[in-house]
Design an enzyme around this catalytic site. Sequence first.
Site, short mmCIF file in Angstrom:
data_model
loop_
_atom_site.label_atom_id
_atom_site.label_comp_id
_atom_site.label_asym_id
_atom_site.label_seq_id
_atom_site.Cartn_x
_atom_site.Cartn_y
_atom_site.Cartn_z
N ARG A 61 1.27 -1.84 0.19
CA ARG A 61 -0.01 0.25 -0.33
C ARG A 61 0.70 1.23 0.43
O ARG A 61 0.08 2.38 -0.72
CB ARG A 61 -1.11 0.14 1.30
CG ARG A 61 -1.70 1.18 1.41
CD ARG A 61 -3.13 1.29 2.44
NE ARG A 61 -3.99 1.74 2.59
CZ ARG A 61 -3.83 3.19 3.56
NH1 ARG A 61 -2.85 2.94 4.11
NH2 ARG A 61 -4.08 3.87 3.54
N HIS A 65 -0.07 4.27 -2.38
CA HIS A 65 0.04 5.65 -2.12
C HIS A 65 1.48 6.57 -2.31
O HIS A 65 1.02 7.45 -2.86
CB HIS A 65 0.35 5.11 -0.78
CG HIS A 65 -1.26 5.21 -0.30
ND1 HIS A 65 -1.71 6.10 0.59
CD2 HIS A 65 -2.32 4.61 -0.93
CE1 HIS A 65 -3.04 5.64 0.87
NE2 HIS A 65 -3.46 4.38 0.18
N ASN A 93 -3.14 9.25 3.82
CA ASN A 93 -2.36 8.10 4.77
C ASN A 93 -2.06 8.86 6.58
O ASN A 93 -1.45 7.41 6.74
CB ASN A 93 -0.93 9.42 4.44
CG ASN A 93 -0.67 8.94 2.87
OD1 ASN A 93 -1.17 8.06 2.12
ND2 ASN A 93 0.02 9.50 1.73
N HIS A 192 -6.38 -5.77 -1.36
CA HIS A 192 -6.58 -5.90 -0.85
C HIS A 192 -7.04 -7.53 -0.07
O HIS A 192 -7.61 -7.77 0.78
CB HIS A 192 -8.13 -5.46 -0.84
CG HIS A 192 -8.55 -3.03 -0.71
ND1 HIS A 192 -9.27 -2.95 -1.15
CD2 HIS A 192 -6.82 -2.95 -0.53
CE1 HIS A 192 -8.84 -1.82 -0.59
NE2 HIS A 192 -7.77 -1.45 -0.57
#
Length: 318
Positions: A61, A65, A93, A192
Site C-alpha cells: 500500500r 500511495h 495517509n 486487499h
Amino acid sequence: MGRFLNSFDTIIVLVLFFPCFNAQLSPTFYDTTCPNAVTTIRTSIRQAISRERRMAASLIRLHFHDCFVQGCDASILLDDTANFQGEKTAFPNVRSARGYEVIDAAKSAVEGICPGVVSCADILTLAARDASVAVGGPSWNVRLGRRDSTTASFSRANSDLPAPFHDLNVINALFENKNLNERDMVALSGAHTLGQSQCQNFRTRIYSNGTDIDAGFASTRRRQCPQNGGDENLAPLDLVTPNSFDNNYYKNLMQRKGLLHSDQVLFNGGSADSIVFEYSRNQQTFYSDFANAMVKMSEIELLLGQNGIIRRVCGAVN
C-alpha cells in the site's frame, strides 16, 4: 540548418535520445555500483514481515500511495519541512499509511554497504515485490534506476488517491489518469486480499442495510465497529485468509462481502464484474495480471538520470 528541425531531423533525434532514456531503468541497474543491493533489501523486508505479517500489506500500500502522487519518487517518505507539507499527514495517509520504519531500515542496511547509491524510490518498489512474495503472492522483475524527489505534495495526496467511499466511475478515472486501465485497477485492488482497514472507512457500509452487502457479514463486522466511536478499530479486508496473498478477495466480492464500498463496487452490476468473476475462478490469471499492473504502476512519472537525487535518509532531503 534553420531555426527548426525538419521532420527527418526530428526522427533522428528521437531515435538517438529515447533509447538512452529507457536504458536508465534496468533490472541490473545496481549490478556494478552495488551488487548486493537487491539481496540486502530483500533480507531486510523479509525480516520485517516475519516479525509482523501484516506489514506485507502495508508495504504494498505504501508503494501504491507513493506512485499515485507525483510518481514513484519516494515523496510519501518525506517528513514535513519549512518549505512544504509532506504527504504523511494527508487524509489517505494520516494514522493509516505505515511501514516507514521498515523502508528506513532497508535503506540503512544498503547505505552500510554502498553509501549514496541506491534510491529510496527503488527500495520502496523492491519492498512491494518482496512483500508479495513473502506472503505467497506473485513475483515480478523490477526495473531499477529511479531517483528520489526533493519535494512532496500534500494536495495531490488528497486529490489523486482513491478513497474507500468512491464509486466505480471515480476509481476508474483516477487510475486512467495514471495510464492504468480498468483491468489494471481490478488486479491492483486485489492487494486487499491482505491487510486491515479502520472502522471509519467502512462504518457507513455495514450499517446501511443495503442490498449490496451480505447481512451476516455486516453483522459480524459491527462487533468491532460501533456506530459511534472506535474509528480506528481494525478489521481484516479478507476475513478468510487475511495474511495470505490469494484470490479470496474476489470470491468475497461475489458474495457481497467486500469490506469497503470501493471494494464492492467492483462487483455490483458494472463494467468490472466480468474481471472479478475471472479472477475468482483463476488465481494464476490474477497473479499474472497483478504482477503486470504492479510493473506499470511502478513506472509512473519517474525521475531518471540527472533528475531528482539519491537521498541519504528517506525522510529528508540531503
